[in-house]
Motif scaffolding. Sequence first.
Motif, short mmCIF file in Angstrom:
data_model
loop_
_atom_site.label_atom_id
_atom_site.label_comp_id
_atom_site.label_asym_id
_atom_site.label_seq_id
_atom_site.Cartn_x
_atom_site.Cartn_y
_atom_site.Cartn_z
N LEU A 42 70.62 42.19 56.12
CA LEU A 42 70.87 41.41 57.33
C LEU A 42 69.64 41.41 58.20
N SER A 43 69.55 40.42 59.01
CA SER A 43 68.47 40.36 60.00
C SER A 43 69.01 40.90 61.30
N PHE A 44 68.73 42.22 61.60
CA PHE A 44 69.24 42.87 62.79
C PHE A 44 68.61 42.28 64.04
N SER A 45 69.40 42.19 65.05
CA SER A 45 68.90 41.67 66.34
C SER A 45 67.95 42.68 66.95
N PRO A 46 66.82 42.25 67.46
CA PRO A 46 65.85 43.19 68.05
C PRO A 46 66.38 43.86 69.30
N ASP A 47 67.44 43.32 69.93
CA ASP A 47 67.97 43.90 71.16
C ASP A 47 69.12 44.86 70.93
N ALA A 48 69.61 44.98 69.67
CA ALA A 48 70.77 45.84 69.39
C ALA A 48 70.31 47.26 69.12
N ASP A 49 71.23 48.23 69.35
CA ASP A 49 70.96 49.63 68.99
C ASP A 49 71.16 49.81 67.50
N LYS A 50 70.41 50.80 66.96
CA LYS A 50 70.49 51.06 65.52
C LYS A 50 70.63 52.56 65.29
N THR A 51 71.25 52.90 64.17
CA THR A 51 71.33 54.30 63.75
C THR A 51 71.56 54.34 62.25
N THR A 52 71.21 55.48 61.67
CA THR A 52 71.42 55.69 60.24
C THR A 52 72.39 56.84 60.05
N ASN A 79 72.92 52.10 57.35
CA ASN A 79 72.21 51.74 58.57
C ASN A 79 73.11 50.81 59.39
N LEU A 80 73.39 51.22 60.61
CA LEU A 80 74.29 50.46 61.48
C LEU A 80 73.52 49.89 62.65
N GLU A 81 73.99 48.71 63.10
CA GLU A 81 73.41 48.06 64.29
C GLU A 81 74.52 47.41 65.08
N GLY A 82 74.44 47.57 66.39
CA GLY A 82 75.44 46.95 67.22
C GLY A 82 75.45 47.51 68.62
N ALA A 83 76.53 47.23 69.34
CA ALA A 83 76.65 47.71 70.72
C ALA A 83 76.64 49.24 70.74
N THR A 84 76.01 49.80 71.78
CA THR A 84 75.80 51.26 71.84
C THR A 84 77.10 52.04 71.72
N GLY A 85 78.11 51.67 72.49
CA GLY A 85 79.38 52.43 72.47
C GLY A 85 80.04 52.41 71.11
N LEU A 87 78.61 51.73 68.28
CA LEU A 87 77.72 52.37 67.32
C LEU A 87 77.87 53.89 67.36
N THR A 88 77.90 54.43 68.58
CA THR A 88 78.03 55.89 68.75
C THR A 88 79.35 56.39 68.18
N LYS A 89 80.41 55.64 68.48
CA LYS A 89 81.74 56.04 67.98
C LYS A 89 81.77 56.04 66.46
N ALA A 90 81.23 55.02 65.83
CA ALA A 90 81.27 54.90 64.36
C ALA A 90 80.45 56.00 63.70
N SER A 91 79.28 56.32 64.28
CA SER A 91 78.41 57.32 63.67
C SER A 91 78.97 58.73 63.80
N LYS A 92 79.74 58.96 64.87
CA LYS A 92 80.33 60.28 65.07
C LYS A 92 81.63 60.45 64.28
N LEU A 93 82.49 59.44 64.35
CA LEU A 93 83.78 59.55 63.65
C LEU A 93 83.65 59.34 62.15
N ARG A 94 82.67 58.52 61.76
CA ARG A 94 82.46 58.22 60.34
C ARG A 94 83.78 57.80 59.69
N ASP A 95 84.52 56.95 60.40
CA ASP A 95 85.84 56.56 59.91
C ASP A 95 85.81 55.27 59.09
N PHE A 96 84.63 54.83 58.72
CA PHE A 96 84.51 53.69 57.81
C PHE A 96 84.38 54.22 56.39
N GLU A 97 84.51 53.36 55.41
CA GLU A 97 84.48 53.78 54.00
C GLU A 97 83.54 52.91 53.20
#
Length: 415
Positions: A42-52, A79-85, A87-97
Motif C-alpha cells: 500500500l502507499s501509506f499516507s505521509p501524514d499517518a502514524d506508523k508502527t510495526t 506494519n500498520l498505519e492509521g490514526a494514532t488512537g 494504531l496504539t490500541k491495535a498494537s497493544k491488544l494485538r487482537d487482529f489475526e
Amino acid sequence: MDKLMNNHWVMRVIALFMALMLYASVNIESGNTVNNNSSSPLSFSPDADKTTVTDVPVTTYFDQENLVVTGVPESVEVNLEGATGTLTKASKLRDFEVYADLSKLSIGTHKVKLGIKNLSEDLEAKIDPSVIDVSIEEKVTKDFQVEVDFLNEDKLEEGYTPDQPIVNPNSVRVTASKEVIEQISSVKAVVNLEDAEETVNEESRITIYDSDGNVIPVEVEPTVVDVTVPIKSPSKVLPFKIVREGELEKGLSISSIEPEPKEVTVFGPNDVLEELEFIDGVTVDLSKIKKDTVLEVPIPIPEGINKVNPEKIKINIDVAEQEEKTFENQSVKAVGLSEGMDVEMVDPESGTLDVKIFGAPDVIKDVNSSDIELYINLSDLSEGEHEVPVEVNGPQNITWSLEQAKVKVKISSAS
C-alpha cells in the motif's frame, strides 16, 4: 424509443457506461479488502502514524485431521498505519489475526498470500512476508520404538555399569507427512548417568533424528517417557556367620540349622569389597525356639556397602529331645605357654577330665572322643601356680559339661 434502442451507437455508449460503473465498483471493493484482509503493498499516507508489530502468530486453516502443512512461518511482522488512537490500541491488544487459508488447496506445493482480519477499517496493514511457499501432504501416523542414550556414562564410578534400560511406554506415535516419516532414523530418550551408584529413574523428552543425526520437528505422542536404568555395581559373593543368642528350653537340642541360601551377594565400591571376607551379625534367638522353625532373618549391610542380595534369608531350625553321652579321661592340652617355660598339672594330676555332651540323637550318635578337645590358654601367665578355665572345642549343635570348670597348673622355668 424503439428506434433509439435499435441505434448501434446508443447501445455502445450504454455498454461503455456500464463497464465504467463495474470497474469503479470493483476498485472500491478491492480497496476495502486491502485495508482489512490483505497484505498487498500500500502507499501509506505521509501524514499517518506508523508502527510495526513483531512476532505476530500465523493461524493456518486446513484439514488438520488428514493433512500436514509445512512452510508456514510461526510468526510474521505487520506494519500498520492509521490514526494514532486506533494504531496504539491495535498494537497493544494485538487482537487482529494473520492467517493462511489453505482449506481449498490440494496436496502439493503452493504460493499462498497471507491475509489479515479483525483489523479496524481505520488502519492499513502490510504483512512481511506477505506471500509464503507451503507444502501440503497427506498425514501419516507410525509407531516407533524408543532407544535410550546415556549421557556422562564415562563419569560413573569405577566398576559401575548401566544395565538394560526400561522405557515406559516403550514406543511412541509419530505423526507427519509420509516423506518426513520415511526420513526418521531413530527415536531417542536421554538419561544422565553422572555419579550414579544405584538405579536411575528419570523423565526424558523424546527427540526424533534423521540418519545424519539432525533433529526432525514432528508431532509425537507422548512427548515424555519414564526411563529406568539399573546400575550394576561391583559385587562379591560372601558367606555369613550365624550368631546364636539365648538358650533353648531345658531338654531340647539343635538338630540342625540350615540357612537358605548359604551365601549372599554384596554390592559396593571395590576398595570396600576387597576388605570383606564374610558377613557377621546374622543372629538367631534360641530362647524363642520351641519346635522346628523357619525364621526369616535380615542380612546386615556392612559399612560402605550399597546393598545386599537377598536382603533376607531363611534359616531352617530343627530341634529334638536331647540325649547325653560321656567321654572319660579326655586330655587337657596347654596352649600359649611362653618359650623357655614348663607347665605341670596340679589338679587334676592326671591332666584329664570327664566330659558329658548333650545333643539331638542324630547329632551325638556320630560324635567320638577324638571330636572333643579340651584346652587351657596359658598365654601371658608368669611363673607360679594358676587356676585356668578349661575350654572345649567340639562339633556344632552340641553342648557339654565338665566335672570341673577350672584346673590348677604350675608354671616354671625350663631347666
